[in-house]
Design a protein around this motif. Structure first.
Motif, short mmCIF file in Angstrom:
data_model
loop_
_atom_site.label_atom_id
_atom_site.label_comp_id
_atom_site.label_asym_id
_atom_site.label_seq_id
_atom_site.Cartn_x
_atom_site.Cartn_y
_atom_site.Cartn_z
N TYR A 99 -71.55 14.46 152.05
CA TYR A 99 -72.09 13.10 151.93
C TYR A 99 -71.04 12.06 152.31
O TYR A 99 -71.33 11.07 152.98
CB TYR A 99 -72.57 12.87 150.51
CG TYR A 99 -73.06 11.46 150.25
CD1 TYR A 99 -74.31 11.04 150.69
CD2 TYR A 99 -72.25 10.54 149.57
CE1 TYR A 99 -74.75 9.74 150.47
CE2 TYR A 99 -72.68 9.25 149.34
CZ TYR A 99 -73.93 8.86 149.78
OH TYR A 99 -74.36 7.57 149.56
N VAL A 100 -69.80 12.29 151.91
CA VAL A 100 -68.73 11.34 152.21
C VAL A 100 -68.15 11.55 153.60
O VAL A 100 -67.95 10.60 154.37
CB VAL A 100 -67.61 11.43 151.16
CG1 VAL A 100 -66.41 10.58 151.57
CG2 VAL A 100 -68.12 11.01 149.78
N LEU A 101 -67.90 12.80 153.97
CA LEU A 101 -67.10 13.06 155.16
C LEU A 101 -67.88 13.05 156.47
O LEU A 101 -67.29 12.86 157.53
CB LEU A 101 -66.36 14.40 155.00
CG LEU A 101 -65.36 14.43 153.84
CD1 LEU A 101 -64.66 15.78 153.77
CD2 LEU A 101 -64.33 13.31 153.96
N LEU A 102 -69.20 13.24 156.45
CA LEU A 102 -69.96 13.14 157.70
C LEU A 102 -69.85 11.75 158.30
O LEU A 102 -69.50 11.60 159.49
CB LEU A 102 -71.42 13.53 157.47
CG LEU A 102 -71.71 15.01 157.19
CD1 LEU A 102 -73.21 15.23 157.02
CD2 LEU A 102 -71.17 15.91 158.29
N PRO A 103 -70.12 10.68 157.55
CA PRO A 103 -69.93 9.35 158.16
C PRO A 103 -68.48 9.00 158.42
O PRO A 103 -68.18 8.20 159.31
CB PRO A 103 -70.56 8.40 157.12
CG PRO A 103 -70.63 9.16 155.86
CD PRO A 103 -70.77 10.59 156.23
N ALA A 106 -69.42 10.05 144.51
CA ALA A 106 -69.42 11.26 145.33
C ALA A 106 -68.03 11.88 145.42
O ALA A 106 -67.88 13.08 145.58
CB ALA A 106 -69.95 10.95 146.74
N GLY A 107 -66.99 11.04 145.32
CA GLY A 107 -65.62 11.54 145.43
C GLY A 107 -65.01 11.97 144.12
O GLY A 107 -63.83 12.38 144.10
N VAL A 109 -68.75 1.04 147.28
CA VAL A 109 -67.56 1.49 146.57
C VAL A 109 -67.96 2.40 145.42
O VAL A 109 -67.36 3.47 145.21
CB VAL A 109 -66.74 0.29 146.06
CG1 VAL A 109 -65.55 0.78 145.22
CG2 VAL A 109 -66.26 -0.56 147.22
N ASP A 110 -69.00 2.01 144.67
CA ASP A 110 -69.46 2.85 143.56
C ASP A 110 -69.98 4.19 144.08
O ASP A 110 -69.73 5.24 143.48
CB ASP A 110 -70.56 2.13 142.77
CG ASP A 110 -70.04 0.92 142.03
OD1 ASP A 110 -68.87 0.96 141.58
OD2 ASP A 110 -70.78 -0.06 141.90
N SER A 125 -62.94 6.41 135.17
CA SER A 125 -62.92 7.82 135.52
C SER A 125 -64.29 8.47 135.28
O SER A 125 -64.76 8.54 134.15
CB SER A 125 -61.86 8.55 134.68
OG SER A 125 -62.00 9.95 134.83
N MET A 126 -64.90 8.98 136.36
CA MET A 126 -66.16 9.69 136.20
C MET A 126 -65.96 10.99 135.43
O MET A 126 -66.84 11.43 134.70
CB MET A 126 -66.76 10.01 137.58
CG MET A 126 -67.46 8.82 138.23
SD MET A 126 -68.85 8.19 137.24
CE MET A 126 -69.93 9.62 137.22
#
Length: 494
Positions: free
Chosen positions: A191-195, A216-217, A210-211, A339-340
């Protein structure tokens, strides 16, 4: 636009468990509408030994243009044509990332009600993306995925197979393999690295991205060696958003380091043992930890203030939120942390997934940075900053002051922080050392009083001070607490 996710298995752990995790039955082909086309999920193979789920995204190029998000916009002579003739229908991009999030949202969050034991179990996974834009080439692809535990195979796609002298295109065929990642982790990586690899997005990047990035990270981005590049590209190189994200990621990293530290004299809250329980055999010999004394002092101050709606800012793993929930005088309790991972631990501690409806209505956990104003924090009776301020660099403290006292403006604010003068009483603490490795400062009573009075005067609060723990006649208490009460004309009139 095409992507496949494959898992291998055994008769004891069949590969078709992938269907449970994705919430898509292998016997069915399913179709989903998205903002820019239609997504199809189907299974080319499904057996106990191997199961493959395919996501096919049919992009509606006309819809993309009508929304003004097609490639090629601008003043170039061929801009109009480029809106219709581009790689969007064929190459993996943010369109595919958004489709992944929409179609496999429960899998990305690690949820599986039918088989709750599955989401946390690593799987032998293989992900294949036949056409992936890679601005930075194969080396960048490896630099992004290999630190996450993937074995990466990258094959350059020729501009034209019939004319090899033309060289390679900017597209690659990507294969990722791993046996130690969960499906949720794999989907969040994609989800993050494709774009990021495409270095473009099909929609306007606003502050809520940002959220999304931090969610996702969670668990991998704070320590990724290419964190800055990932953050900048994901946020379309918007400098202000990138700076905000990097600062919040640094706070996450520090919070996680705080959780894993071995020696936590003041901030640690150990799990209660049988010897600490109320029905212990010899309660008169029970030793009450400083953390418990601190929570008791906070609860007493909140009772005295008459607060019903309370913010726990920097809630960590939810110990104070748990204590507040036991008292029905508190009708709304909100825990906020950057922190998630800490919020996930807090959610488990509170058993939010099994909590009764009436109790669940009283509590909420939110991710947020105290270095930025947040409209969600306005309108509360009280806010607690328990052992928080000393973890910020002093130049960042004014930002927290304004976010809490200037913007959120609860009627009562409780702040606790270590008293550095008391450190000489800790036998296990070497001289000159802070109580925790992440403490950026520890104040004397005079320094804390001066800071608190300055903040109170600047923002229209009165302030009083309370010792927490044994009040040593020479060095004072181990913890000092300031109680700020709003005293503006508007508050007095109310």
């Amino acid at each position: 636009m095409f992507l496949t996710i494959s898992a291998t298995g055994t008769p004891e752990r069949p590969a078709t468990d992938l269907g449970y995790l994705l919430h898509k039955h292998p016997d069915n082909a399913q179709t989903f509408s998205t903002s820019y086309g239609t997504a199809h999920v189907l299974y080319p193979e499904a057996s106990a030994e191997r199961c493959t789920a395919a996501l096919l995204l049919e992009v509606d190029a006309v819809a993309l243009v009508r929304r003004g998000k097609g490639k090629g916009r601008g003043g170039a002579p061929d801009a109009a044509l480029a809106q219709y003739v581009n790689d969007r229908p064929y190459a993996a991009s943010s369109l595919l990332a958004v489709a992944l999030s929409a179609v496999f949202s429960s899998a990305m969050k690690g949820q599986c009600n039918a088989r709750p034991e599955l989401p946390g179990r690593p799987l032998p996974l293989r992900v294949e993306v036949p056409a992936l834009p890679a601005r930075g080439g194969a080396d960048l692809v490896r630099a992004l995925f290999e630190p996450l535990g993937w074995t990466v195979t990258v094959e350059a796609v020729a501009l034209d197979a019939e004319f090899p002298e033309w060289g390679d295109s900017r597209y690659v065929r990507l294969v990722l393999e791993s046996e130690r990642l969960t499906l949720s982790e794999a989907l969040r990586h994609l989800y993050v690295l494709l774009p990021v690899l495409d270095d473009a997005k099909h929609y306007w990047v606003s502050s809520d991205e940002v959220d999304k990035l931090l969610r996702a990270g969670d668990g991998w981005l704070p320590d990724h060696p290419e964190q800055q590049l990932i953050t900048s590209r994901y946020l379309s190189r918007r400098w202000s958003l990138t700076r905000e994200a990097m600062e919040r990621l640094e706070l996450v990293r520090l919070a996680e380091a705080d959780d894993s530290a071995v020696e936590e004299i003041d901030n640690a809250v150990a799990e209660e043992t049988e010897a600490d329980s109320e029905d212990a055999a010899e309660p008169e010999e029970k030793s009450v930890s400083l953390a418990v004394q601190r929570r008791d002092a906070i609860l007493a101050a909140l009772h005295a203030s008459g607060a019903a709606r309370v913010l726990d800012l920097g809630c960590g793993q939810g110990q104070l939120v748990q204590a507040l929930l036991k008292d029905m005088r508190f009708t709304e309790i909100v825990g906020v942390d950057v922190s998630m991972r800490a919020l996930t631990v807090a959610s488990r501690r509170l058993k939010l997934d099994r909590m009764g409806e009436r109790q669940a209505e009283r509590v909420k956990l939110m991710q947020g940075s105290l270095a930025y104003t947040d409209n969600r924090l306005k309108g509360y009776d009280a806010a607690v900053l328990s052992e928080v301020i000393e973890h910020l660099d002093l130049p960042r403290l004014p930002a927290l002051e304004y976010a809490v006292f200037g913007s959120a403006r609860p009627k009562t604010v409780l702040v606790t922080t270590p008293n550095v003068e008391y450190n000489v009483r800790w036998e296990t603490l070497p001289a000159g050392h802070s109580r925790h490795g992440d403490h950026r400062f520890e104040w004397t009573r005079e320094e804390f009083r001066a800071w608190a009075e300055r903040v109170a005067g600047r923002h229209g609060y009165g302030v009083e001070f309370t010792p927490v723990g044994p009040d040593d006649p020479e060095v004072g208490p181990p913890t000092q607490m300031a109680t700020f009460v709003l005293t503006t004309k508007e508050e007095k009139a109310a």
